[in-house]
Scaffold this active site. Structure first.
Site, PDB file in Angstrom:
ATOM      1  CB  VAL A  15      -0.960   0.000   1.201  1.00 48.39           C
ATOM      2  CG1 VAL A  15      -1.790   1.285   1.229  1.00 48.39           C
ATOM      3  CG2 VAL A  15      -1.888  -1.212   1.149  1.00 48.39           C
ATOM      4  CD  GLU A 131     -13.063   7.265   3.435  1.00 43.59           C
ATOM      5  OE1 GLU A 131     -13.644   6.190   3.680  1.00 43.59           O
ATOM      6  OE2 GLU A 131     -13.614   8.364   3.555  1.00 43.59           O
ATOM      7  N   GLY A 136     -11.490  -0.359   2.295  1.00 42.68           N
ATOM      8  CA  GLY A 136     -10.506  -0.128   1.234  1.00 42.68           C
ATOM      9  C   GLY A 136     -10.793   1.068   0.355  1.00 42.68           C
ATOM     10  CE  LYS A 207     -11.734  -3.914   7.362  1.00 42.75           C
ATOM     11  NZ  LYS A 207     -11.749  -4.885   6.242  1.00 42.75           N
TER      12      LYS A 207
END
Length: 418
Positions: A15, A131, A136, A207
């Site tokens: 990432v 975010e 994702g 989450k």
């Protein structure tokens, strides 16, 4: 008005390197739209890690010393992409205390220590954005803070773990066993060698903690959630759910009732006609019910280098805009309400129960004793599957205890209403 935003990045993994590439590709567009030149100029790597060619291509200065990034007065912001709780928490804290805005994709950290880190950010007049920590590439958190500001969310639920959704898709469509589906997910890189966080529902629970904060302003901890995973899910249950007109999905749900919230993660029987049933493989989907908009769903890739990196860079762009306009370091989510959990007797749902070691007559007696109505009963060679009418958690607990005294409850799953 600031015309440059110079950034340091912690970690050049999948990432991290993706974030550098995305920014390089979109840099001109971002400057045109914001009036700010955003650039990643320095990266923290592990000692012995070979990133020289990558650094040369993207004009990065490499370092193995955290202080050379968080204490660098020429840097305005820091991206944290090393993952896990420690030392990420210490790294982010150091960046915030040195007056750097921070962007992170670290859901584990933000779910467990987000409140503390936001207070540190406020104290140092910098922003902390995250975010990419949920779903994702789906911009769900910023959507909740902006598009639902004038609305009241009553239910937010969804598929927020791509690994388990991939596995469940393979079990349903290909008849693959749980073990085979997990092996395939690991081979493709969707699941880690230790898949515990995914298959036991922990990743999804992190989450849902964050989504609950954004939807209702309430801080909940993992201990406040009912968490169940898909570990060892039987292909018999997948087939039986389908015969009843459902598909099994690992669903995270946060429901608001009379000012209280109930948050859960677990395998759920989703009606085949529901939008969430159409989400396959490693994709994510978040379904929202609200008093104003009504029903809406957000769908997209839940992980991966470029989707996650795009969310990371979107956070940087938001920081750049604020800096350009001279806005004093807003936090990602300013909505706060006292925690209020829904009492067990008010948490109501229908359930799928798979029972062995008990005869149908004895099981019916157990259900009747707790005033539980069976809508469907299927007996397959002594394995009895029941779909109940709506019951509360106290009734469910009583049924589970009575079944355990006589036989085995092999699987319990909530049933979503159409």
């Amino acid at each position: 008005m600031k015309e440059q935003l110079r950034v340091g990045i912690l970690g050049l993994g999948v990432v991290g390197s993706g974030s550098v590439k995305v920014l390089a590709e979109q840099q001109a567009k971002i400057k045109e739209q914001t009036g700010v030149e955003v650039s990643i100029v320095k990266a923290l790597i592990r000692p012995g890690e070979d990133k020289e060619a990558f650094a040369k291509e993207f004009q990065l200065t490499l370092t193995t010393e955290l202080s050379e990034i968080v204490e660098d007065p020429s840097l305005d912001a820091v991206i944290e992409l090393i993952g896990k709780i420690h030392p990420a928490k210490e790294f982010i804290t150091a960046a915030l205390e040195n007056g750097k805005h921070v962007v992170t994709a670290n859901k584990d950290l933000m779910a467990q220590h987000g409140v503390e880190l936001v207070e540190i950010a406020k104290a140092n007049n910098v922003s902390l954005f995250y975010e990419a920590s949920v779903a994702g590439g789906i911009p769900i958190l910023r959507t909740l803070t902006a598009n639902y500001l004038a609305d009241e969310i009553t239910n937010i639920r969804g598929i927020v773990n791509g690994t388990t959704n991939y596995m469940l898709t393979k079990m349903l469509e290909d008849g693959t066993s749980y073990e085979e589906a997990l092996a395939q997910a690991q081979e493709l890189g969707f699941a880690e060698s230790d898949p515990t966080n995914d298959v036991d529902g922990i990743d999804a629970a992190y989450k849902m903690v964050i989504l609950t904060q954004f939807a209702y302003g309430m801080d909940v901890a993992l201990i406040d959630l009912e968490i169940q995973g898909i570990r060892g899910l039987s292909d018999q249950d997948v087939a039986q759910a389908q015969a009843f007109g459902y598909e099994i999905k690992l669903i995270g749900e946060s429901v608001k009732t009379a000012g209280t919230v109930n948050v859960s993660v677990g395998p759920v029987l989703v009606p085949q006609t529901h939008a969430l049933a159409s989400i396959k493989n490693e994709y994510n989907g978040v379904f929202i019910n609200s008093t104003g908009i009504g029903q809406s769903m957000f769908y997209g890739p839940g992980a991966g280098s470029l989707p996650t990196a795009t969310s990371v860079i979107s956070d940087l762009v938001a920081i750049a805009k604020n800096e350009r306009l001279g806005i004093s370091a807003p936090q990602f989510n300013e909505y706060r309400r006292p925690q209020a959990l829904t009492p067990d007797e008010q948490v109501i749902a229908s359930y799928y129960l798979a029972v062995t070691g008990i005869g149908q007559e004895d099981l019916q007696t157990i259900l009747q004793n707790e005033t539980v109505t069976a809508k469907e009963v299927v007996d397959t060679n002594g394995r009895i599957v029941v779909l109940t009418a709506p019951i509360n958690r106290l009734q469910l607990a009583a049924v589970e205890e009575a079944v355990a005294n006589k036989g085995t409850l092999e699987r319990r799953m909530r049933v979503m209403e159409a």
